[in-house]
Design an enzyme around this catalytic site. Structure first.
Site, PDB file in Angstrom:
ATOM      1  N   ASN A   9       0.868  -1.221   0.190  1.00 27.58           N
ATOM      2  CA  ASN A   9       0.061  -0.009  -0.101  1.00 27.58           C
ATOM      3  C   ASN A   9       0.923   1.263   0.079  1.00 27.58           C
ATOM      4  OD1 ASN A   9      -1.893   2.086   0.595  1.00 27.58           O
ATOM      5  ND2 ASN A   9      -2.385   1.421   2.650  1.00 27.58           N
ATOM      6  N   LYS A  11      -0.181   4.146  -0.052  1.00 21.26           N
ATOM      7  CA  LYS A  11      -0.669   5.531   0.606  1.00 21.26           C
ATOM      8  C   LYS A  11      -0.577   6.473  -0.172  1.00 21.26           C
ATOM      9  CE  LYS A  11      -0.054   3.030   4.866  1.00 21.26           C
ATOM     10  NZ  LYS A  11       0.232   3.369   6.397  1.00 21.26           N
ATOM     11  N   HIS A  93      -9.102   1.057   5.696  1.00 23.53           N
ATOM     12  CA  HIS A  93      -7.820   1.096   6.170  1.00 23.53           C
ATOM     13  C   HIS A  93      -8.265   1.849   7.252  1.00 23.53           C
ATOM     14  CE1 HIS A  93      -3.846   2.394   6.861  1.00 23.53           C
ATOM     15  NE2 HIS A  93      -3.515   1.249   6.252  1.00 23.53           N
ATOM     16  N   GLU A  95      -6.683   4.372   8.142  1.00 26.15           N
ATOM     17  CA  GLU A  95      -6.162   5.973   8.010  1.00 26.15           C
ATOM     18  C   GLU A  95      -7.605   6.551   7.271  1.00 26.15           C
ATOM     19  OE1 GLU A  95      -2.816   5.191   5.830  1.00 26.15           O
ATOM     20  OE2 GLU A  95      -1.533   4.922   7.608  1.00 26.15           O
ATOM     21  N   GLU A 163      -4.811  -5.316  10.925  1.00 26.86           N
ATOM     22  CA  GLU A 163      -3.577  -4.165  11.098  1.00 26.86           C
ATOM     23  C   GLU A 163      -3.909  -3.300  12.517  1.00 26.86           C
ATOM     24  OE1 GLU A 163      -2.006  -3.072   6.975  1.00 26.86           O
ATOM     25  OE2 GLU A 163      -3.551  -1.780   7.331  1.00 26.86           O
ATOM     26  N   GLY A 169       3.266   2.012  10.642  1.00 19.37           N
ATOM     27  CA  GLY A 169       4.250   3.042  10.567  1.00 19.37           C
ATOM     28  C   GLY A 169       4.871   3.442  12.036  1.00 19.37           C
ATOM     29  N   SER A 209       3.984  -2.157  10.350  1.00 24.21           N
ATOM     30  CA  SER A 209       5.484  -2.375  10.366  1.00 24.21           C
ATOM     31  C   SER A 209       6.175  -3.641   9.938  1.00 24.21           C
ATOM     32  CB  SER A 209       5.702  -2.225  11.974  1.00 24.21           C
ATOM     33  OG  SER A 209       5.425  -0.723  12.305  1.00 24.21           O
ATOM     34  N   GLY A 230       2.969  -1.164   4.171  1.00 27.46           N
ATOM     35  CA  GLY A 230       3.047   0.159   3.884  1.00 27.46           C
ATOM     36  C   GLY A 230       4.365   0.730   3.365  1.00 27.46           C
TER      37      GLY A 230
HETATM   38  P1  PGA Z   1       3.178   0.223   7.455  1.00 27.98           P
HETATM   39  O1  PGA Z   1       1.703   0.308   7.140  1.00 27.98           O
HETATM   40  O2  PGA Z   1       3.722  -1.187   6.817  1.00 27.98           O
HETATM   41  O3  PGA Z   1       3.990   1.387   7.009  1.00 27.98           O
HETATM   42  O4  PGA Z   1       3.471   0.126   8.976  1.00 27.98           O
HETATM   43  C1  PGA Z   1       0.878  -0.657   7.005  1.00 27.98           C
HETATM   44  C2  PGA Z   1      -0.333  -0.177   6.334  1.00 27.98           C
HETATM   45  O5  PGA Z   1      -0.945   0.764   6.762  1.00 27.98           O
HETATM   46  O6  PGA Z   1      -0.759  -1.065   5.700  1.00 27.98           O
END
Ligand code: PGA
Length: 249
Positions: A9, A11, A93, A95, A163, A169, A209, A230
């Site tokens: 992803n 983003k 997601h 976010e 998640e 992140g 992560s 991500g």
């Molecule tokens: P990240 O994000 O791997 O940067 O932690 C994962 C995600 O939001 O799908």
């Protein structure tokens, strides 16, 4: 058995220059034993689809509108994503849930249009740190599953990504036991709702992560069929390390 899936992803990251990472990624994995998906920002999708045409890499969207078309300025429909070359769409997601107030019923409505368009819905669920601290993680996940996943789901059109919001992140990752507990719970819920056949065929991804350095141990956990990645999906080299870890399980 379930085919593994490494999903990236991007983003809100990447312009045309980032397409070279897709070329690199496809070149590193000409005939993988798993599915590789990259979800770039919407303006890049069509070019990304062209870049990976006839390779092992597929592309997907990061969100879509629940309606097929209409007066929704700035929004994108599932059909449009499909037309641009998408085979899957990430939905719900955290976010989107946090920044745009998306509720379970919104995610479910979007998932219906995605499935109706013949695309795969990657539905995200996950608890906040506050919710984990008061120990009701499974209640939260259970509510998100029943509210966000439509009745028409099958092993072909649904992927569920667990998640934990606090792991996205941040470099923080749940223990392997914690990941296993949630993934086993999601599997049991899917089997109870859709029957064993369908319930066992839906792929479950862990996200939050995931890096080349921790991927192998995470992929060893039961009912983890891949990852939604991500930050580490932005560079072909990092994502390739994760793909290799998944292939070696
Ligand atoms: P990240 O994000 O791997 O940067 O932690 C994962 C995600 O939001 O799908």
């Amino acid at each position: 058995m379930r085919r593994k899936l490494a999903a990236g992803n991007w983003k809100m990251n990447g312009t045309g220059a980032a397409l070279s990472e897709l070329d690199l990624l496809a070149a590193k994995h000409p005939s993988p034993s798993l599915d590789i998906l990259i979800c770039p920002p919407a303006p890049l999708l069509h070019r990304a689809a062209s870049a990976v045409e006839n390779t092992s890499v597929s592309v997907g969207g990061q969100d879509c509108h629940a309606d097929a078309s209409g007066a929704h300025t700035g929004d994108i429909s599932a059909e449009m994503l499909k037309d641009a070359g998408a085979s899957a769409v990430i939905l719900g997601h955290s976010e989107r849930r946090v920044d745009h107030g998306e509720r379970n019923e919104d995610v479910r409505a979007k998932a219906r249009t995605v499935m109706d368009a013949g695309l795969q819905a990657i539905i995200c669920v996950g608890e906040s740190l506050e919710q984990r601290d008061v120990a009701n993680t499974l209640d939260i996940i259970g509510g998100q599953l029943s509210g966000s996943i439509p009745d028409q789901s099958t092993g072909e059109n649904l992927v569920v990504a667990y998640e934990p919001i606090w792991a996205i992140g941040t470099g923080k990752v749940p223990t392997l036991e914690e990941i296993g507990e949630v993934h086993d719970f999601i599997r049991a819920r899917l089997e109870r709702r859709f029957g064993e056949g369908v319930g066992r065929s839906v792929r479950l991804l862990y996200g939050g992560s995931v890096k080349p350095g921790n991927a192998t141990e995470i992929f060893g956990v039961s009912n983890v069929d891949g990852a939604l990645v991500g930050g580490a999906s932005l560079k072909a080299e990092d994502f390739s390390g994760i793909i290799q870890a998944l292939e070696s399980i």
